[in-house]
Each structure stands twice: as C-alpha cells, then as structure tokens.
Design an enzyme around this catalytic site. Structure first.
Site, PDB file in Angstrom:
ATOM      1  N   LYS A  71      60.692  57.728  44.346  1.00  0.00           N
ATOM      2  CA  LYS A  71      59.680  57.868  43.303  1.00  0.00           C
ATOM      3  C   LYS A  71      60.288  58.276  41.949  1.00  0.00           C
ATOM      4  O   LYS A  71      59.631  58.179  40.919  1.00  0.00           O
ATOM      5  CB  LYS A  71      58.600  58.861  43.733  1.00  0.00           C
TER       6      LYS A  71
HETATM    7  C1  LIG Z   1      55.888  57.785  48.743  1.00  0.00           C
HETATM    8  C2  LIG Z   1      56.823  57.627  49.889  1.00  0.00           C
HETATM    9  C3  LIG Z   1      56.725  56.538  50.796  1.00  0.00           C
HETATM   10  C4  LIG Z   1      55.615  55.514  50.716  1.00  0.00           C
HETATM   11  O1  LIG Z   1      55.745  54.639  49.637  1.00  0.00           O
HETATM   12  P1  LIG Z   1      54.537  53.705  49.185  1.00  0.00           P
HETATM   13  O2  LIG Z   1      55.006  53.015  47.960  1.00  0.00           O
HETATM   14  O3  LIG Z   1      53.366  54.612  48.946  1.00  0.00           O
HETATM   15  O4  LIG Z   1      54.258  52.750  50.305  1.00  0.00           O
HETATM   16  C5  LIG Z   1      57.692  56.421  51.793  1.00  0.00           C
HETATM   17  N1  LIG Z   1      58.673  57.338  51.934  1.00  0.00           N
HETATM   18  C6  LIG Z   1      58.789  58.402  51.100  1.00  0.00           C
HETATM   19  C7  LIG Z   1      59.886  59.374  51.326  1.00  0.00           C
HETATM   20  C8  LIG Z   1      57.878  58.590  50.052  1.00  0.00           C
HETATM   21  O5  LIG Z   1      57.990  59.658  49.239  1.00  0.00           O
END
Ligand SMILES: *Cc1c(COP(=O)(O)O)cnc(C)c1O
Length: 435
Positions: free
Chosen positions: A107
C-alpha cells in the site's frame, strides 16, 4: 483523460475531481475512459529499464494529459524510491516482494503516489486551501496513508483507529510521526471509526468550513499506480531469461491490487492469466464457481488484510469485462484457504524452501503450487513483510522474525494520540477546534 462512474449515473469527471472526490456522486467507482495498449517496442526493451523508468511510461499513459510531464516524472520517481525485487522461491514460483517501502506493505506505492498527486492539484488551486484527509483504519491502510502524506505541504491527515485493536507495530507506524499527521484513538471498533469519517463527509457545516477528502483504496490515484509493478515484475522475469507468459497470483481483499493487474494485461503486458488467492472470505471464488455474487459479512482470519466480505473493486472488474462472466472466468481463477492451511504453507515453505512468507503471501504461494500446470511459471505478490504479522508468524515457525530497519525505527518512536469517544458530535467539535 476523463473518468466515468461504474454506476453510469454521474457526470464524467476530470482526474482532479476523481482524485479529490474519491467516490463518484452516484456511489460508483471511477474508471479511466480509455486504456490503450503500449507500443510493442516498449515490451521489447522493458528488461533494460528501471522500475522508475517503466512506471513513468505507464503513468504517462494514465495521467500524461492532466499532469505536466516533468511534474509527473518527479511524482513517480519520489514515490518509488525503493526496490520491488522479483525473487525465485522454487523452480516455477517467484515472489514479487512489495514490502521494501517505508511501511513494509504494497500500500506504500498507492499511498505515496496519491499524496503527491493531491499535493500537485492543491498547489494549482488559486485559493491555496489546506486539505484535510480523514482515514479510518484497522491497521495497514492508516500506516501507508500516514507515511505517504507525511510532510507533504498543504495536507493534514487524521487517522482514526480503534483503541487497543491494532497491532503494536501498526500503531507505531501512524502514531509516532507527528507534524501533519494526527492519530485519533477512538474508544470503539473499526466500524465506529468508519462511521465517524462517513458522517464527517456528510456534514454540511464541516464541509463548508474545512476542505475534507478521503484516501481509501477506491481512489484512482491509489489504485492505478499499483499497475506499475506488474510491468516491472515482467521486466525482471524477462531479464532472468524466461520466455513464456507468467501467471500472476494476487492475495486479495478489496481486489484493488488484482484489478490493477487486469489493467496491465489490457495494456498489452504478457500475462497468461490471474489467480485470486483468498482466505476464508471467498465471495469472489463463489462468484467464479456459481456465477452469482453474494456479499456477506467478513470472518476474521490470520490474513486479516483480506477479511473483506464485499470487495469494493468487484464493480471495476465487472465493468472492465462488460459483465461477461465467461471472459472473467478465462482470465481469473480463484482459490481459498483456511487459517490451518495458511499456517501449514508458511511453516513448510520456511522449512523446505528457506523462504519466510507472511500470511497473505502464503495464500498466493500455495495457490500457485496447487494450480500451475506443467511448464507454467507463476509470480505471486508478497504483499507485506512477515514481521508486520510477527505475533502470528513467530509461533508458526517457532523462531523470532527479524524486523526490517524501517519497521525497527518506528518501534523506537514515541506514541502521541488524541483520544476520543465514538461520538460524531465530539469528533466534529474536535475538528472545528483545529481551524
Ligand atoms: C490490503 C492488503 C491486501 C489486499 O489487497 P486488495 O488490493 O484490497 O485486494 C493483501 N495483503 C496485504 C498485506 C494488505 O495489506
């Protein structure tokens, strides 16, 4: 480029409007009006290019009409000041390590890009207002957004989180920064935090007096940049000497990451197909199996960033495929794993391959083990560093997990928060007090 809403009941929006509003007025998700194929020459030479160079080419395709080239280049280069290496785990499985950024999860890419793009648009406004970003978090989103926006001029960030309900590492990542980042410890649940934020966006007086915006994953400025690293993964794959099309496996919650991959494929990136790896929250797998999409309440698992019962980006997938179920099934396969299976994969992979997965990446790795056919190669997205889920991972492998330097530095910081009860009246008074 203009952006339309997946609900088709809102006017077309400029990039600036789409980024500042987040959600379209008809509650749909914004989509770029066109997705063009990149020139063949780009794919020929891609293995000679750096992450930043590749990302700039892709970013120009989406944002080139709306952001001056030099400025866009700065935004891309500042966002991606860390590597995203592709690492071989077994003969036919590779890991795309997305955890080398400041908060050790993928993210960071979207959070950092969005902060810089928002800052660019604020700078262009003549009245030079300060923007207040409100974000409710159950852990990972708050840290990526807070760190992405840290010290970005003209922006104040308020992170609302449920007191006592996030892990210590996660909490330290957004409560120790200070400056333009304020952490609000809410005496309540994550749902309470989300309600306070939603009520604030609905409140006329607040919006008249303060410029409020959100930074959740439905925002095009957080979601589109996630396509960059699919191209970079392919570049590294080609450089390693592979000549076939890889399968991409994506541990999925709200399906933003996977949807960004579908965009990359539309732009001509050679991808054989995708696998959506889920924990027990398997609404998408059920859709692939039965053809009907039935959202339900999420259940808690050890891969908690994927505990989503109604993935927000499902609307984008449907729109991208004109609701053609057969085409969707041809491009995306699904799997789901229980907590016990995740634990088993994590322990085995550490023991047999000497590779430490986090609980989300474990779903991705196992899905490739189970689904790849003879001769196929797969890349899974390792979405976070295992140290972020230390309390889960350490008992499984029976050993301490080494923390990356970036996370260690947060642990030394001093936590500073404002405490509030879960009451909108008091939250509103608090925000107005900041004027
Ligand atoms: C947010 C997140 C996900 C999921 O990602 P999406 O784009 O919402 O499908 C998977 N793994 C981790 C570690 C995350 O922080």
């Amino acid at each position: 480029m203009k952006y339309y809403s997946t609900n088709k009941k809102a006017p077309l929006a400029s990039l600036e409007d789409a980024v500042i509003k987040g959600l379209a007025p008809d509650k749909g998700l914004y989509m770029p009006e066109k997705i063009s194929k990149l020139p063949v020459a780009f794919y020929h030479n891609i293995d000679e290019m750096s992450l930043q160079e590749i990302a700039f080419v892709v970013a120009s395709e989406f944002f080139g009409e709306d952001v001056e080239s030099r400025k866009l280049r700065d935004i891309v280069y500042e966002t991606l000041n860390f590597d995203i290496p592709l690492v071989k785990v077994t003969d036919n499985i590779l890991s795309l390590e997305l955890f080398h950024g400041p908060t050790a999860a993928f993210k960071d890419v979207g959070g950092r890009f969005m902060a810089r793009l928002l800052n660019y648009f604020i700078g262009k406004c003549s009245n030079n207002k300060e923007v207040n970003v409100l974000v409710a978090t159950s852990g990972d989103t708050g840290s990526a957004v807070a760190n992405g926006f840290f010290r970005v001029p003209g922006i104040n960030v308020y992170v609302l989180y449920p007191k006592g309900k996030v892990s210590e590492i996660q909490e330290k990542q957004f409560t120790t920064l200070g400056g333009n980042i304020t952490a609000i410890e809410v005496d309540g649940t994550f749902d309470d935090c989300q309600r306070l934020v939603k009520d604030a966006f609905m409140d006329k007086e607040l919006n008249d007096k303060m410029f409020l915006t959100s930074a959740n994953s439905i925002n095009v400025a957080r979601f589109l940049p996630q396509s960059f690293y699919y191209f970079y993964a392919y570049a590294q794959y080609k450089k390693m000497g592979y000549e076939d099309m890889p399968v991409f496996c994506v541990p999925s919650g709200n399906f933003g990451n996977l949807t960004a991959g579908l965009f990359a494929k539309k732009m001509g990136l050679p991808i054989k197909y995708f696998i959506a790896a889920n924990n027990r929250n398997d609404i998408f797998l059920e859709y692939l199996t039965t053809g009907s999409y039935v959202p339900r309440d999420s259940v808690q698992t050890i891969a908690n960033a994927m505990d989503v019962g109604n993935p927000s980006n499902f609307a984008r997938i449907i729109d991208l495929y004109n609701n053609n179920y057969t085409d969707i099934c041809n491009d995306i396969k699904g799997v789901s794993y229980s907590d016990d299976e995740i634990r088993h994969t994590l322990a085995n992979t550490y023991e047999n391959e000497n590779y430490l997965l986090d609980p989300h990446g474990a779903c991705g790795f196992q899905a490739l083990k189970d689904k790849l056919e003879n001769g196929e190669h797969g890349i899974f997205l390792e979405t976070a560093h295992p140290a972020k889920f230390k309390d889960t991972v350490e008992p499984i492998i029976g050993q301490p997990v080494e923390m990356p330097k970036t996370l260690k530095a947060f642990m030394n910081g001093v936590k500073i928060t404002d405490e509030l009860p879960a009451s909108f009246a008091l939250f509103k008074e608090y925000l107005l007090g900041k004027l």
